[in-house]
Design a protein around this motif. Sequence first.
Motif, PDB file in Angstrom:
ATOM      1  N   VAL A 133       0.835  -1.200   0.000  1.00 51.61           N
ATOM      2  CA  VAL A 133       0.000   0.000   0.000  1.00 51.61           C
ATOM      3  C   VAL A 133       0.873   1.253   0.000  1.00 51.61           C
ATOM      4  N   VAL A 134       0.346   2.287  -0.675  1.00 53.65           N
ATOM      5  CA  VAL A 134       0.907   3.633  -0.582  1.00 53.65           C
ATOM      6  C   VAL A 134      -0.171   4.517   0.022  1.00 53.65           C
ATOM      7  N   LEU A 135       0.158   5.188   1.124  1.00 50.37           N
ATOM      8  CA  LEU A 135      -0.790   6.004   1.870  1.00 50.37           C
ATOM      9  C   LEU A 135      -0.348   7.456   1.786  1.00 50.37           C
ATOM     10  N   ALA A 136      -1.198   8.314   1.212  1.00 48.25           N
ATOM     11  CA  ALA A 136      -0.850   9.725   1.035  1.00 48.25           C
ATOM     12  C   ALA A 136      -1.642  10.593   1.998  1.00 48.25           C
ATOM     13  N   ASP A 137      -0.965  11.190   2.948  1.00 46.39           N
ATOM     14  CA  ASP A 137      -1.503  12.155   3.904  1.00 46.39           C
ATOM     15  C   ASP A 137      -2.806  11.694   4.563  1.00 46.39           C
ATOM     16  N   PRO A 138      -2.772  10.557   5.254  1.00 49.30           N
ATOM     17  CA  PRO A 138      -3.985  10.076   5.929  1.00 49.30           C
ATOM     18  C   PRO A 138      -4.362  10.982   7.092  1.00 49.30           C
ATOM     19  N   PRO A 139      -5.650  11.280   7.277  1.00 49.78           N
ATOM     20  CA  PRO A 139      -6.060  12.099   8.416  1.00 49.78           C
ATOM     21  C   PRO A 139      -5.625  11.488   9.746  1.00 49.78           C
ATOM     22  N   MET A 140      -4.966  12.298  10.569  1.00 50.47           N
ATOM     23  CA  MET A 140      -4.486  11.864  11.875  1.00 50.47           C
ATOM     24  C   MET A 140      -5.413  12.349  12.989  1.00 50.47           C
ATOM     25  N   SER A 141      -6.540  12.926  12.628  1.00 49.41           N
ATOM     26  CA  SER A 141      -7.496  13.439  13.604  1.00 49.41           C
ATOM     27  C   SER A 141      -8.118  12.312  14.405  1.00 49.41           C
ATOM     28  N   GLU A 214      -0.010   0.895  12.919  1.00 50.79           N
ATOM     29  CA  GLU A 214       0.792   0.022  13.786  1.00 50.79           C
ATOM     30  C   GLU A 214       0.680  -1.447  13.376  1.00 50.79           C
ATOM     31  N   LYS A 215      -0.482  -1.842  12.837  1.00 54.53           N
ATOM     32  CA  LYS A 215      -0.714  -3.240  12.470  1.00 54.53           C
ATOM     33  C   LYS A 215      -0.269  -3.573  11.053  1.00 54.53           C
ATOM     34  N   LEU A 216       0.155  -2.570  10.276  1.00 53.52           N
ATOM     35  CA  LEU A 216       0.546  -2.842   8.893  1.00 53.52           C
ATOM     36  C   LEU A 216       1.799  -3.711   8.870  1.00 53.52           C
ATOM     37  N   ALA A 217       1.637  -4.923   8.373  1.00 56.21           N
ATOM     38  CA  ALA A 217       2.763  -5.855   8.327  1.00 56.21           C
ATOM     39  C   ALA A 217       3.353  -5.954   6.932  1.00 56.21           C
ATOM     40  N   GLY A 218       2.507  -5.827   5.905  1.00 54.30           N
ATOM     41  CA  GLY A 218       2.989  -5.922   4.536  1.00 54.30           C
ATOM     42  C   GLY A 218       3.712  -4.655   4.111  1.00 54.30           C
ATOM     43  N   PRO A 219       4.302  -4.668   2.913  1.00 49.89           N
ATOM     44  CA  PRO A 219       5.028  -3.488   2.422  1.00 49.89           C
ATOM     45  C   PRO A 219       4.131  -2.255   2.350  1.00 49.89           C
ATOM     46  N   ALA A 220       4.651  -1.127   2.804  1.00 52.12           N
ATOM     47  CA  ALA A 220       3.875   0.112   2.821  1.00 52.12           C
ATOM     48  C   ALA A 220       4.817   1.303   2.756  1.00 52.12           C
ATOM     49  N   VAL A 221       4.328   2.381   2.115  1.00 54.91           N
ATOM     50  CA  VAL A 221       5.030   3.663   2.075  1.00 54.91           C
ATOM     51  C   VAL A 221       4.005   4.742   2.386  1.00 54.91           C
ATOM     52  N   LEU A 222       4.376   5.708   3.221  1.00 51.40           N
ATOM     53  CA  LEU A 222       3.488   6.821   3.550  1.00 51.40           C
ATOM     54  C   LEU A 222       4.081   8.115   3.008  1.00 51.40           C
ATOM     55  N   THR A 237       6.930  12.022  13.388  1.00 50.64           N
ATOM     56  CA  THR A 237       7.781  11.432  14.422  1.00 50.64           C
ATOM     57  C   THR A 237       7.084  10.258  15.096  1.00 50.64           C
ATOM     58  N   ALA A 238       5.812  10.446  15.432  1.00 50.42           N
ATOM     59  CA  ALA A 238       5.058   9.379  16.098  1.00 50.42           C
ATOM     60  C   ALA A 238       4.868   8.175  15.186  1.00 50.42           C
ATOM     61  N   LEU A 239       4.616   8.407  13.910  1.00 49.81           N
ATOM     62  CA  LEU A 239       4.423   7.308  12.973  1.00 49.81           C
ATOM     63  C   LEU A 239       5.714   6.516  12.774  1.00 49.81           C
ATOM     64  N   LYS A 240       6.827   7.203  12.692  1.00 51.13           N
ATOM     65  CA  LYS A 240       8.118   6.521  12.571  1.00 51.13           C
ATOM     66  C   LYS A 240       8.378   5.631  13.780  1.00 51.13           C
ATOM     67  N   HIS A 246       8.262   0.911   7.880  1.00 49.45           N
ATOM     68  CA  HIS A 246       7.756   1.512   6.652  1.00 49.45           C
ATOM     69  C   HIS A 246       8.299   2.927   6.459  1.00 49.45           C
ATOM     70  N   PRO A 247       8.790   3.252   5.257  1.00 50.16           N
ATOM     71  CA  PRO A 247       9.327   4.598   5.019  1.00 50.16           C
ATOM     72  C   PRO A 247       8.241   5.659   4.949  1.00 50.16           C
ATOM     73  N   LEU A 248       8.588   6.866   5.412  1.00 54.70           N
ATOM     74  CA  LEU A 248       7.740   8.045   5.298  1.00 54.70           C
ATOM     75  C   LEU A 248       8.477   9.057   4.434  1.00 54.70           C
ATOM     76  N   VAL A 249       7.785   9.575   3.424  1.00 55.33           N
ATOM     77  CA  VAL A 249       8.420  10.449   2.432  1.00 55.33           C
ATOM     78  C   VAL A 249       7.664  11.765   2.378  1.00 55.33           C
ATOM     79  N   GLY A 250       8.370  12.878   2.659  1.00 55.93           N
ATOM     80  CA  GLY A 250       7.745  14.187   2.640  1.00 55.93           C
ATOM     81  C   GLY A 250       7.879  14.880   1.302  1.00 55.93           C
TER      82      GLY A 250
END
Length: 280
Positions: A133-141, A214-222, A237-240, A246-250
């Motif tokens: 999965v690729v996740l782009a700017d998921p709401p953290m609210s 936290e439960k994502l076990a398969g390949p993922a990029v945010l 910071t909290a997600l890392k 999983h890498p986080l890319v700004g």
Amino acid sequence: MSAVSDRVLTQPALAELANVPATSVWVRSGSLRLHLLDYGPADGVPLVVLPGITSPAITMDFVARELTDLVRPLVLDVRGRGLSDDGPGYDLDAYAADVEAVIDQLNLSAPLLFGHSMGARIAAKAAPSAQGVVLADPPMSHAGRPYPTALDTFAAQLEQAQCGTDADEVAASWPRWPRREQELRAGWLASCSRTAIAATHAGFESEEFPPLWEKLAGPAVLLFGKDSPVVTPEDVTALKRANPAHPLVGIDNAGHMLFWDEPRPALRALRSALKDLLAR
């Protein structure tokens, strides 16, 4: 008796589909009919694309058409938007069930998922059905942290669209967007259900993203916009810390609407993320 829908789609907006290099396909999720734009090629690795809260499938055309050398993008009109049917439900379980129906009925083998905003939350929920999965700017609210855009703002934009807005009015709110994206939003926003928007917005504050991450076990990029109010530096910071696998890319100079704010850098980051997932 079912309620009368408040959704509007004009003939000029519908005619825009003729300018999209994709084929309309349909699946059923329970009693609902769901519409997707299939960009091919038929033998490509399937990439199910899940747009945001007020983004019908056609509004992701400028992204999907740039990916066909890597994958087979299939962009979903999420229930309550575009040409797909209304609810009844608009929680993450219902949305994820729709993704599973798409994968099953279109016989998509080892698909990837890519979602932006609301779509990123859906992709994280449906991740067990995908190879990455690729996740782009998921709401953290969450319940103690309101989503940065108030429901009243969405409601006012929708009312404006249903009364007959144009690209110039959209540009007043989104001046950085490419002109065609302003035109598509003007034509297609009114196809979104007021009920779907309200229920999804409530879900942004009642259904939390971090437990899914936290439960994502398969390949993922945010991917995230470095100027986004939705995914803040503290969130990064909290997600890392929560899932360092999983890498986080700004994306520099991008807010929450990163593909609209900075199309070329965001597309490069997405392509790189997809190449990484395909290599794995």
